[in-house]
Design an enzyme around this catalytic site. Structure first.
Site, PDB file in Angstrom:
ATOM      1  N   THR A 269      18.066   8.983 -73.067  1.00 45.96           N
ATOM      2  CA  THR A 269      18.903   8.967 -71.871  1.00 45.96           C
ATOM      3  C   THR A 269      18.134   8.577 -70.613  1.00 45.96           C
ATOM      4  O   THR A 269      18.717   8.046 -69.674  1.00 45.96           O
ATOM      5  CB  THR A 269      19.560  10.345 -71.651  1.00 45.96           C
ATOM      6  OG1 THR A 269      18.539  11.352 -71.576  1.00 45.96           O
ATOM      7  CG2 THR A 269      20.507  10.678 -72.796  1.00 45.96           C
ATOM      8  N   CYS A 270      16.817   8.831 -70.598  1.00 43.93           N
ATOM      9  CA  CYS A 270      16.008   8.474 -69.429  1.00 43.93           C
ATOM     10  C   CYS A 270      16.041   6.964 -69.171  1.00 43.93           C
ATOM     11  O   CYS A 270      15.949   6.519 -68.029  1.00 43.93           O
ATOM     12  CB  CYS A 270      14.564   8.924 -69.612  1.00 43.93           C
ATOM     13  SG  CYS A 270      14.352  10.704 -69.684  1.00 43.93           S
ATOM     14  N   PHE A 271      16.164   6.194 -70.250  1.00 42.13           N
ATOM     15  CA  PHE A 271      16.153   4.742 -70.135  1.00 42.13           C
ATOM     16  C   PHE A 271      17.487   4.122 -70.535  1.00 42.13           C
ATOM     17  O   PHE A 271      17.581   2.895 -70.663  1.00 42.13           O
ATOM     18  CB  PHE A 271      15.034   4.162 -71.013  1.00 42.13           C
ATOM     19  CG  PHE A 271      13.672   4.677 -70.661  1.00 42.13           C
ATOM     20  CD1 PHE A 271      12.999   4.193 -69.556  1.00 42.13           C
ATOM     21  CD2 PHE A 271      13.067   5.672 -71.414  1.00 42.13           C
ATOM     22  CE1 PHE A 271      11.736   4.673 -69.215  1.00 42.13           C
ATOM     23  CE2 PHE A 271      11.808   6.162 -71.096  1.00 42.13           C
ATOM     24  CZ  PHE A 271      11.139   5.663 -69.988  1.00 42.13           C
TER      25      PHE A 271
END
Length: 296
Positions: A269-271
């Site tokens: 989810t960070c990317f």
């Protein structure tokens, strides 16, 4: 008219609200507590109240805790978890910790003040700076910290906004609403343009015409329900909400995770990255996606 006015009031140059890019929501700016700011918060509440009174949604994204506050409900740790997941998880970890809280966390009932310079602090209870957080009193610490974060730190701003809203919408009728009802009335049905998300997508190990990619978007557009689409968006990006400007502002990456296998899709989810094995059939892709969304 209402949408245009609210959009202007929400702009960062006014400084009334802060945008949480992780959750894609707006929240009161703790620094905006001057009289002129409070008058603007009151005006904002009046405008949104007028829109509701006339049955018009303004499409602004507030966390659910704001609607709870408009209904006079007390914010809880669950509300904080939805509004600020990182802080919510930290406090949950404190509550679940099985060792000696005082020795490991080294906390007192004094915390950094929000909306002030970095050296400012606030005591959550009288003489809080001298009272350590222990296994015995950690529930009280969490309760008081949630109260500070969601109430005390933005009390003037929220009071002005709420008084403006209730100037138009109040009385018995308002008590019939749940926070979710009120959110739907103010925001309207979620406008999630997955075609825009597809147009902005990039690929690693695949290309737009690859069979798996065509299967994937066919499933999203034609077979997923709106709830499944929200789950997919949250699974890939960490939030089921659309950012300001729509889903086209998200550059989701769909990456090849090896050849056909029994592994399910997974994400970072960070990317905003979704990793999918090169499944042998559309049916298998659908089945594996559903498993990931159910347990993701």
């Amino acid at each position: 008219f209402f949408v245009l006015v609210v959009d202007e009031l929400m702009k960062s140059e006014f400084g009334l609200f802060e945008y949480n890019s992780e959750m894609r929501t707006l929240w009161f700016n703790a620094k905006s507590n001057h009289q002129s700011n409070l008058e603007m918060f009151h005006l904002c509440g009046v405008i949104i109240g007028l829109a509701c009174f006339n049955g018009l949604s303004v499409g602004v994204n507030f966390p659910i805790v704001l609607y709870r506050k408009l209904l006079g409900l007390t914010p809880t740790l669950d509300d904080l978890r939805l509004a600020d997941p990182m802080m919510g998880r930290s406090l949950e970890e404190l509550l679940r910790f099985e060792g000696e809280v005082e020795d490991v966390f080294c906390l007192t009932f004094e915390v950094s003040a929000i909306g002030k310079d970095s050296s400012s602090s606030v005591e959550l209870i009288p003489n809080g700076s001298t009272i350590a957080v222990t296994n015995r009193n950690r529930e009280l610490f969490v309760e008081k910290y949630v109260e500070y974060l969601l109430q005390d730190s933005i009390d003037q701003q929220c009071h002005s906004f709420t008084s403006g809203f209730r100037l138009i919408c109040s009385g018995y009728a308002l008590t019939l609403f749940t926070p979710e009802d009120l959110e739907l009335l103010i925001c309207g049905p979620p406008r999630l343009d997955f075609k825009a998300l597809e147009n902005a997508a990039v690929y690693e190990g695949y290309h737009p015409q690859h069979r798996l990619i065509r299967w994937f978007w066919s499933i999203v557009h034609d077979e997923f329900t709106i709830d499944q689409k929200k789950e997919l968006l949250a699974f890939c990006t960490g939030s089921a909400r659309s950012p300001l400007g729509g889903l086209g502002q998200i550059k989701i990456t769909i990456q090849r995770a090896g050849p056909d296998s029994e592994y399910v899709p997974f994400s970072s989810t960070c990317f905003s990255t979704l990793l999918i094995p090169d499944y042998s059939s559309k049916e298998k892709l659908l089945k594996k996606l559903c498993v990931s969304l159910k347990h993701g």
